[in-house]
Write a protein that holds these residues in place. Structure first.
Motif, mmCIF file in Angstrom:
data_model
loop_
_atom_site.group_PDB
_atom_site.id
_atom_site.type_symbol
_atom_site.label_atom_id
_atom_site.label_comp_id
_atom_site.label_asym_id
_atom_site.label_seq_id
_atom_site.Cartn_x
_atom_site.Cartn_y
_atom_site.Cartn_z
ATOM 1 N N LEU A 1 -93.725 57.019 42.565
ATOM 2 C CA LEU A 1 -92.672 56.679 41.605
ATOM 3 C C LEU A 1 -93.283 56.029 40.383
ATOM 4 N N GLU A 2 -92.701 56.323 39.224
ATOM 5 C CA GLU A 2 -93.136 55.650 38.002
ATOM 6 C C GLU A 2 -92.264 54.413 37.799
ATOM 7 N N GLU A 3 -92.927 53.320 37.494
ATOM 8 C CA GLU A 3 -92.224 52.069 37.167
ATOM 9 C C GLU A 3 -91.109 52.376 36.166
ATOM 10 N N GLY A 4 -89.910 51.878 36.427
ATOM 11 C CA GLY A 4 -88.802 52.094 35.497
ATOM 12 C C GLY A 4 -87.835 53.188 35.920
ATOM 13 N N LEU A 5 -88.181 53.970 36.936
ATOM 14 C CA LEU A 5 -87.268 55.019 37.409
ATOM 15 C C LEU A 5 -85.987 54.358 37.922
ATOM 16 N N PRO A 6 -84.817 54.826 37.462
ATOM 17 C CA PRO A 6 -83.578 54.226 37.982
ATOM 18 C C PRO A 6 -83.440 54.485 39.490
ATOM 19 N N LEU A 7 -83.083 53.436 40.227
ATOM 20 C CA LEU A 7 -82.978 53.596 41.685
ATOM 21 C C LEU A 7 -81.858 54.559 42.068
#
Lengths: 356, 356
Positions: free
Chosen positions: B117-123
């Motif tokens: 996952l890339e930091e900042g991806l909406p959960l």
């Protein structure tokens, strides 16, 4: 695609019980192996994927197939830097997955390897990593039997990410799982803590330490095989990777619903690692390791276990570090070297991102 | 780490026979499924990982374990955009790996799932993808039994990459492999070409086509199971993903050392897909599909095979598209609709990066 049975994901309980808000985003700490990783699994992955095998929350899944007991485990490796003292992302990608199989009590047999390459990666560098993987696989006695390569545009990856998934065979009748922990069981560790974490941190930050601290990255299937063949009644195994000893112990206590009492004096930390921790403000209990694990055994098996752990080349500092208490809350208490007692917590924020 | 047996990688033949130069770098086309992907495997991965199972060059590895015949296969998914008409990266990550197992003749059982996952991806976006995976798994009859999550810093990933690795069981005595191809064998395809490629391309480029073309993404284990249970003597199976029909046929011809003769008039391409290809300057033979496959069978099994393919919901345009020639070079010739004959080539450059 018609999908009449699935209906509303909410009604099937696929979505998380505490709804996610539109503002919540992935943080680096979600990948750190501490409290946020734990929460992400509990809130999102477990409800969606829910099934008996996954719910056991082990390092891998163990299942029966055609009369054999098999284990499967997966890990993606995103470590930075790609090369560090004592190893590289290739060594790590093989040993990490071999070790997760070993922690299930399985003899590792086959690995798959999935590469995500960033456009522009030098092919010679890829070759070095791939050769490291082959060497680590040969040392651990596993074969890489299938693979896949994807390429992402420059700036959409970070050189190379590797996923390895492993299959292993359980050749004994032990059930190795957190819920096997019994009061009085002894908790052992196979050596000193924190060398992988410090090796990565020092090379990432360009720290000029007095000695070069090498990662402890190594395959653990050999020593686990020794314990099994010696007839040790292993109750649980857990490797001390992301989140370190602290996370492993807390997860174990929570999964087993047991109170664990640990004595700091049994925990070996090399002087150079301790020194680096002081400079960097890190706690050795939270540092990642790639060749260290916990084994929980009945008290009468503890001396033989310790003896077998100490016989391995890097196991001279193996020790009994604590035990499962008769009663008490599902948590971990540590008797410090100063004689005080404190509660051990998982790391809640981010200590060392991209350690593996 | 002592490693006396391994010695010099060159002397063990671990490095590629045509040495890599320091200037050679990973290109997007190395991940495109065409000629460069093929070269990367031949020059780098095969020499380093060399073993009997890998050398068979199938979509997965088939091996015996405790009296059972099992298959393992792995794929990483890096598709952009993450959501497209007819599916999303989650649907794709399940069906793609299920299909690779089906192409080995295996009944898919268990999948692992590794997330980067890339930091900042909406959960909430992650949750949608994870629910898609569960639905696709339920439809295909497989269970996701183990997983892993890593997080990379913002700008070092691209939202989400997913690796799935699958294990399946072979419940028959067929040997399904390129070297089983015999002169006179018929080559069939289970429907029209190119919808996945165009669906991705159109949504990526914001193309305003007259109709919304949906990906053909679907699990193929059902129809392959039908063929096996019907007693069809399957010689080979191959899905038509990256690199499309052209790459699949060329790889098959090279691996089987056979000449394949294909008749373009048998190959179905929907009018809207054909129209989009003309606008975009693409060849439908190179377009990726995620629910299409080739099956090669003896001539006397071809009519029954065709009948079974056509009975599936999306198989109405299934057809016999060619045959294995009596002799000739290891390549593929196509009789065009105009009556001319041309050689089919793998794509040498990059047509559609990150299609899966």
């Amino acid at each position: 695609m018609a999908d009449p049975e699935n209906g509303n994901p909410l009604s099937r309980g696929l979505v998380c019980p505490t709804p996610l808000s539109a503002e919540e985003r992935v943080l680096l700490a979600h990948g750190g192996g501490g409290r946020l990783t734990h929460e992400l699994i509990e809130r999102l992955f477990l409800p969606a994927f829910r099934n008996d095998l996954l719910s056991r929350r082990h390092d891998g899944a163990v299942f029966d197939l055609g009369g054999s007991r098999l284990a499967i485990t997966t890990d993606s490796y995103v470590v930075q830097p790609l090369f560090f003292p004592g190893g590289d992302i290739g060594t790590l990608a093989v040993n990490g997955t071999v070790n997760d199989l070993a922690m299930c009590g399985a003899r590792p047999l086959y690995l798959s390897a999935g590469f995500i390459l960033e456009e522009g990666l030098p092919l010679q560098l890829l070759e070095q990593i791939v050769i490291s993987m082959r060497r680590a696989a040969d040392l651990a006695g596993v074969t890489i039997v299938t693979g896949d390569t994807k390429v992402v545009d420059r700036g959409k990856g970070d050189g190379i990410f590797i996923n390895t998934t492993g299959i292993g065979l359980l050749e004994h009748s032990l059930v190795i799982a957190p819920d096997r922990l019994l009061p009085g069981d002894q908790i052992l560790i196979n050596g000193d803590l924190g060398r992988h974490g410090i090796a990565i941190m020092a090379s990432r930050e360009g720290l000029n330490l007095e000695t070069v601290i090498e990662s402890d990255c190594a395959a653990l299937n050999g020593v686990v095989g020794d314990l099994i063949r010696a007839g040790i009644e292993i109750h649980c195994l857990r490797d001390l990777t992301r989140g370190g000893l602290a996370s492993a112990l807390v997860e174990l206590a929570e999964a087993a619903h047991r109170h664990l009492e640990i004595d700091e004096s049994g925990i070996a930390v090399r002087e150079d690692v301790q020194g680096a921790c002081e400079i960097l403000g890190l706690d050795p209990l939270h540092l990642a390791n790639e060749g260290r694990f916990l084994v929980v055994v009945p008290a009468n098996d503890a001396p033989r276990t310790l003896d077998l752990l100490r016989r391995t080349p890097t196991g001279t500092t193996a020790a009994i570090i604590g035990h499962v208490a008769e009663s008490g809350p599902s948590r971990v208490t540590l008797k410090t070297r100063l004689g005080t007692t404190r509660i051990v917590e998982m790391l809640s924020g981010e200590q060392l991102p991209r350690i593996c």
